[in-house]
Motif scaffolding. Structure first.
Motif, PDB file in Angstrom:
ATOM      1  N   ALA A 238      12.822   3.408   0.135  1.00 14.88           N
ATOM      2  CA  ALA A 238      11.792   4.260  -0.461  1.00 14.88           C
ATOM      3  C   ALA A 238      11.378   3.752  -1.835  1.00 14.88           C
ATOM      4  CB  ALA A 238      12.312   5.692  -0.558  1.00 14.88           C
ATOM      5  N   ALA A 239      12.327   3.161  -2.567  1.00 16.22           N
ATOM      6  CA  ALA A 239      12.041   2.678  -3.921  1.00 16.22           C
ATOM      7  C   ALA A 239      11.431   1.277  -3.932  1.00 16.22           C
ATOM      8  CB  ALA A 239      13.327   2.681  -4.739  1.00 16.22           C
ATOM      9  N   ALA A 240      11.498   0.570  -2.815  1.00 16.50           N
ATOM     10  CA  ALA A 240      11.065  -0.832  -2.792  1.00 16.50           C
ATOM     11  C   ALA A 240       9.544  -0.947  -2.772  1.00 16.50           C
ATOM     12  CB  ALA A 240      11.653  -1.528  -1.579  1.00 16.50           C
ATOM     13  N   SER A 241       9.039  -1.988  -3.401  1.00 18.01           N
ATOM     14  CA  SER A 241       7.600  -2.266  -3.346  1.00 18.01           C
ATOM     15  C   SER A 241       7.286  -3.378  -2.348  1.00 18.01           C
ATOM     16  CB  SER A 241       7.092  -2.662  -4.730  1.00 18.01           C
ATOM     17  OG  SER A 241       7.777  -3.820  -5.207  1.00 18.01           O
ATOM     18  N   ARG A 242       8.308  -4.180  -2.009  1.00 23.54           N
ATOM     19  CA  ARG A 242       8.098  -5.282  -1.056  1.00 23.54           C
ATOM     20  C   ARG A 242       9.262  -5.311  -0.057  1.00 23.54           C
ATOM     21  NH1 ARG A 242       7.409  -7.115  -5.975  1.00 23.54           N
ATOM     22  NH2 ARG A 242       9.333  -8.326  -5.951  1.00 23.54           N
ATOM     23  N   PRO A 243       9.409  -4.250   0.757  1.00 25.11           N
ATOM     24  CA  PRO A 243      10.519  -4.210   1.722  1.00 25.11           C
ATOM     25  C   PRO A 243      10.269  -5.149   2.896  1.00 25.11           C
ATOM     26  CG  PRO A 243       9.101  -2.326   2.064  1.00 25.11           C
ATOM     27  CD  PRO A 243       8.546  -3.058   0.870  1.00 25.11           C
ATOM     28  N   LEU A 290       5.561 -10.543  11.559  1.00 25.30           N
ATOM     29  CA  LEU A 290       5.253 -11.850  10.971  1.00 25.30           C
ATOM     30  C   LEU A 290       6.004 -12.927  11.741  1.00 25.30           C
ATOM     31  CD1 LEU A 290       3.373 -11.243   8.634  1.00 25.30           C
ATOM     32  CD2 LEU A 290       5.256  -9.609   8.499  1.00 25.30           C
ATOM     33  N   ARG A 291       5.448 -14.120  11.781  1.00 31.62           N
ATOM     34  CA  ARG A 291       6.056 -15.217  12.541  1.00 31.62           C
ATOM     35  C   ARG A 291       6.370 -16.453  11.695  1.00 31.62           C
ATOM     36  NH1 ARG A 291       5.467 -13.845  17.856  1.00 31.62           N
ATOM     37  NH2 ARG A 291       3.863 -12.312  18.311  1.00 31.62           N
ATOM     38  N   HIS A 292       5.743 -16.578  10.561  1.00 33.22           N
ATOM     39  CA  HIS A 292       5.860 -17.822   9.792  1.00 33.22           C
ATOM     40  C   HIS A 292       6.279 -17.532   8.349  1.00 33.22           C
ATOM     41  CE1 HIS A 292       3.892 -19.553  13.249  1.00 33.22           C
ATOM     42  NE2 HIS A 292       2.814 -18.817  13.062  1.00 33.22           N
ATOM     43  N   GLN A 293       6.741 -18.604   7.696  1.00 34.61           N
ATOM     44  CA  GLN A 293       7.071 -18.567   6.259  1.00 34.61           C
ATOM     45  C   GLN A 293       8.072 -17.454   5.941  1.00 34.61           C
ATOM     46  OE1 GLN A 293       5.817 -21.097   4.899  1.00 34.61           O
ATOM     47  NE2 GLN A 293       4.028 -21.589   6.112  1.00 34.61           N
ATOM     48  N   ARG A 294       9.078 -17.311   6.783  1.00 34.70           N
ATOM     49  CA  ARG A 294      10.071 -16.263   6.562  1.00 34.70           C
ATOM     50  C   ARG A 294      10.859 -16.498   5.273  1.00 34.70           C
ATOM     51  NH1 ARG A 294      14.656 -15.256  11.052  1.00 34.70           N
ATOM     52  NH2 ARG A 294      15.513 -17.160  10.107  1.00 34.70           N
ATOM     53  N   ARG A 295      11.153 -17.751   4.990  1.00 33.75           N
ATOM     54  CA  ARG A 295      11.919 -18.054   3.779  1.00 33.75           C
ATOM     55  C   ARG A 295      11.198 -17.545   2.542  1.00 33.75           C
ATOM     56  NH1 ARG A 295      13.958 -24.110   2.620  1.00 33.75           N
ATOM     57  NH2 ARG A 295      14.850 -23.639   4.651  1.00 33.75           N
ATOM     58  N   GLU A 296       9.898 -17.793   2.454  1.00 35.52           N
ATOM     59  CA  GLU A 296       9.135 -17.356   1.292  1.00 35.52           C
ATOM     60  C   GLU A 296       9.096 -15.832   1.211  1.00 35.52           C
ATOM     61  OE1 GLU A 296       8.360 -19.733   3.317  1.00 35.52           O
ATOM     62  OE2 GLU A 296       8.262 -21.501   2.012  1.00 35.52           O
ATOM     63  N   ALA A 297       8.933 -15.173   2.367  1.00 37.25           N
ATOM     64  CA  ALA A 297       8.887 -13.708   2.369  1.00 37.25           C
ATOM     65  C   ALA A 297      10.215 -13.117   1.898  1.00 37.25           C
ATOM     66  CB  ALA A 297       8.545 -13.203   3.773  1.00 37.25           C
ATOM     67  N   LEU A 298      11.323 -13.693   2.339  1.00 41.71           N
ATOM     68  CA  LEU A 298      12.629 -13.197   1.920  1.00 41.71           C
ATOM     69  C   LEU A 298      12.837 -13.381   0.421  1.00 41.71           C
ATOM     70  CD1 LEU A 298      14.790 -14.474   4.912  1.00 41.71           C
ATOM     71  CD2 LEU A 298      14.538 -12.087   4.225  1.00 41.71           C
ATOM     72  N   ARG A 299      12.353 -14.467  -0.109  1.00 46.56           N
ATOM     73  CA  ARG A 299      12.531 -14.715  -1.538  1.00 46.56           C
ATOM     74  C   ARG A 299      11.658 -13.802  -2.392  1.00 46.56           C
ATOM     75  NH1 ARG A 299      12.840 -21.358  -1.203  1.00 46.56           N
ATOM     76  NH2 ARG A 299      15.074 -21.460  -0.718  1.00 46.56           N
ATOM     77  N   GLU A 300      10.585 -13.306  -1.812  1.00 49.05           N
ATOM     78  CA  GLU A 300       9.681 -12.424  -2.554  1.00 49.05           C
ATOM     79  C   GLU A 300      10.051 -10.948  -2.401  1.00 49.05           C
ATOM     80  OE1 GLU A 300       5.806 -15.375  -1.935  1.00 49.05           O
ATOM     81  OE2 GLU A 300       6.012 -13.521  -0.793  1.00 49.05           O
ATOM     82  N   SER A 301      10.751 -10.606  -1.344  1.00 51.14           N
ATOM     83  CA  SER A 301      11.065  -9.211  -1.064  1.00 51.14           C
ATOM     84  C   SER A 301      12.058  -8.652  -2.077  1.00 51.14           C
ATOM     85  CB  SER A 301      11.644  -9.087   0.346  1.00 51.14           C
ATOM     86  OG  SER A 301      12.093  -7.774   0.593  1.00 51.14           O
ATOM     87  N   ASP A 302      11.886  -7.362  -2.397  1.00 48.79           N
ATOM     88  CA  ASP A 302      12.836  -6.722  -3.309  1.00 48.79           C
ATOM     89  C   ASP A 302      13.848  -5.844  -2.566  1.00 48.79           C
ATOM     90  OD1 ASP A 302      11.064  -4.751  -2.568  1.00 48.79           O
ATOM     91  OD2 ASP A 302      10.642  -4.037  -4.597  1.00 48.79           O
TER      92      ASP A 302
END
Length: 583
Positions: A238-243, A290-302
């Motif tokens: 609930a508190a996350a902006s990029r879950p 999503l199917r691509h760029q999972r590494r980047e998404a994980l690094r950006e997620s809070d």
């Protein structure tokens, strides 16, 4: 509760227990040690699917377990037969797949005395199963099967082994005669003592076996994480902006709950990556997936929720998730949940049920983050355009990326995809879109080559109305070619597509670059389509892009007629998977 039955022999007892547990097929390679099991199962309407390699039998059982939720069953003969299953057993163990393996064994009185195919099977098998059960009397056979089915599904699922000595499987009169013949008719003290010993031994084996048997299905409850972990996960999301959700195979281990898990993910509204058996959970193209760029998404997620997969090599040992993010791990296994990275929230229990509970408590968790989802989808779209550009590159033969674009268009809406290979299959995972929950089968974390024929066989039995495609690399195909004989004999209309680039390309790419030597990585452009034709299957060869679409259409038509078919596609080399070595 079932009506008590009187079994003719031990094989009947096992077969009746299998029937009560809803088993529809037993995968096997015959052997004298297990014949009564096969005969008893056939007599009860259970399909006996005999294969050409014992590993295939276990792979097929593994596939049916994953697709139905009912433990898959394989039966193999003693000694070498069991030894041949070890890779498949280990794969099932690491994939957390509930498999019951029935293994033959030498007669109880002859074990350790040099009997045919007699080895200490416990030493060989026990490290790779949840339970090794050595049966010592006929009356134990049914309860052993009941326990095996319960253990294989409980807590962290996995394979179970039951050792069934041959003298427990045949009828009592035959066994008494066997031992009487073995004891001889001498009048000396030693001969009389031997007869006395063997008579007592047989009495112990068959004690209580004359009574009617009632088989039970033992109840197994899935572990469920609730209370503090659920509340903590709610607060963090609930508190996350990029879950972000990343869902793995364990989230759909309760196959009957797959649709409910899909509904929960949609209700949460959080961007999601699907891996392993979870591929296809949301259908072919869902806006949250999503199917691509999972590494980047994980690094950006809070805030990252890992549902049913560990931080192993696939997530760079946890390094893909940035240290400042809140990590939630939902997993049946405490070890897997903590592997390489301690989670901030540990939800120890079934990941699929946890997602359902979370969705009820926190519906629409992702709704306010439309900008986050838009950012991820734009990046996905850019990668898809890049894949389209690579698919458009023409060559002498067939571009593998273009091949999968064509297969994506050709396959039916009810298709099940089986993946067996390295470079070729990894390319498929980027391009093919599984159509439905439980519509994708790959080996899992062990990365085992050779699963394809067995998985395709199991998928065809479990989903007889589905169009089953098995994607083989030409290296991996070497393990499964002989099973086209099995497909033909049993009327299994699989469609195999072989990416024939005449090499172990995933290995060669980095090996040549680093060592400047292709030793051991070169194959030939073998006429695999002619090999399967020798088994009675249909073979098609594709050497150019112009031949591809008609060949796929022809393959589908042959499969609809009930005929197994292999499409041998000559590939061009590409740089699509450059730099993809995993350790």
């Amino acid at each position: 509760m079932t009506v008590p039955t009187l079994a003719r022999h031990g094989g009947d007892r096992i077969a009746e227990a299998l029937r009560v547990h809803g088993v529809r097929a037993v995968f096997t390679l015959c052997g004298g040690h297990i014949s009564p099991i096969l005969a008893g199962a056939k007599a009860r309407g259970i399909r006996i699917v005999d294969v050409r390699d014992e590993a295939t039998a276990v792979f097929a059982a593994d596939a049916t377990a994953r697709l139905t939720g009912t433990p898959g069953v394989a039966a193999v003969t003693a000694g070498p037969g069991i030894a041949n299953t070890i890779t498949a057993l280990k794969n099932a163990q690491l994939a957390q797949s509930p498999v019951v393996l029935l293994g033959g064994a030498a007669p109880t009185a002859l074990q350790g005395r040099g009997a045919l195919q007699d080895i200490d099977q416990r030493l060989l098998v026990e490290p790779h199963v949840k339970l090794f059960r050595k049966v010592a009397s006929v009356r134990e056979l049914g309860p052993a099967v009941e326990a095996a089915f319960a253990v294989s599904r409980s807590d962290v699922p996995g394979p179970v082994f039951i050792e069934c000595p041959v003298d427990l499987l045949y009828d009592e009169a035959s066994i008494r005669q066997w031992y009487a013949d073995a004891a001889g008719r001498g009048a000396g003290v030693a001969e009389r003592m031997l007869r006395l010993y063997l008579d007592r031994h047989v009495r112990r084996m068959f004690a209580g076996s004359g009574k009617p048997v009632t088989h039970r299905v033992l109840k197994v409850s899935a572990p469920r994480a609730a209370g503090k972990p659920l509340a903590a996960a709610q607060s963090a999301l609930a508190a996350a902006s990029r879950p972000l959700l990343v869902i793995g195979s364990q989230a759909v281990v309760i196959a009957t709950q797959a649709a409910a898990v899909a509904q929960a993910v949609q209700a949460l509204g959080i961007p999601v990556y699907l891996s392993g058996m979870a591929r296809g959970l949301l259908g072919r193209d869902h806006p949250l997936q999503l199917r691509h760029q999972r590494r980047e998404a994980l690094r950006e997620s809070d805030c990252v929720l890992l549902a049913g997969l560990p931080c192993d090599f696939r997530l760079d040992y946890g390094r893909h998730v940035r240290r400042g993010a809140t990590l939630i791990a939902a997993n049946r296994s405490a070890r897997d949940a903590r592997l390489n990275r301690k989670p901030d929230v540990l939800a120890l229990g079934d990941a699929g049920l946890f997602l359902q509970d979370l969705a009820q408590a926190l519906p629409g968790a992702g709704a306010p983050r439309e900008g986050w989802l838009r950012q991820l989808r734009e990046r996905d779209a850019a990668r898809e355009r890049d894949i389209d550009a690579q698919a458009a590159v023409a060559g002498e033969h067939v571009n593998p990326v273009a091949l999968f674009r064509a297969l994506e268009q050709a396959a039916a809406d009810n298709a099940v995809f089986v993946a067996d290979g390295g470079d070729f299959v990894a390319t498929a995972s980027y391009v093919l879109h599984p159509r439905q929950p439980l519509g994708w089968l790959d080996p899992g974390a062990f990365g085992t080559l050779g699963v394809g024929a067995g998985f395709a066989l199991g998928a065809s039995i479990a989903r007889p109305k589905s169009e089953v495609w098995v994607v083989f690399g030409d290296g991996a195909l070497g393990w499964g070619l002989a099973e086209f004989d099995t497909f033909v004999r049993h009327g299994i209309p699989v469609i195999a597509v072989v990416g024939n680039d005449a090499g172990w390309t995933q290995i060669a790419r980095e090996q040549v670059k680093m060592l400047r030597d292709d030793v051991g990585t070169v194959l030939a452009r073998t006429d695999y389509h002619e090999v399967v034709a020798g088994f009675g299957a249909q073979g098609i060869v594709v050497r150019t892009m112009a031949e591809l679409a008609p060949a796929l259409d022809r393959a589908r038509e042959l499969a609809r007629q009930g005929r197994p078919v292999l499409v041998n596609v000559w590939l061009d080399r590409t740089a699509f998977r450059e730099g993809s070595l995993s350790m």
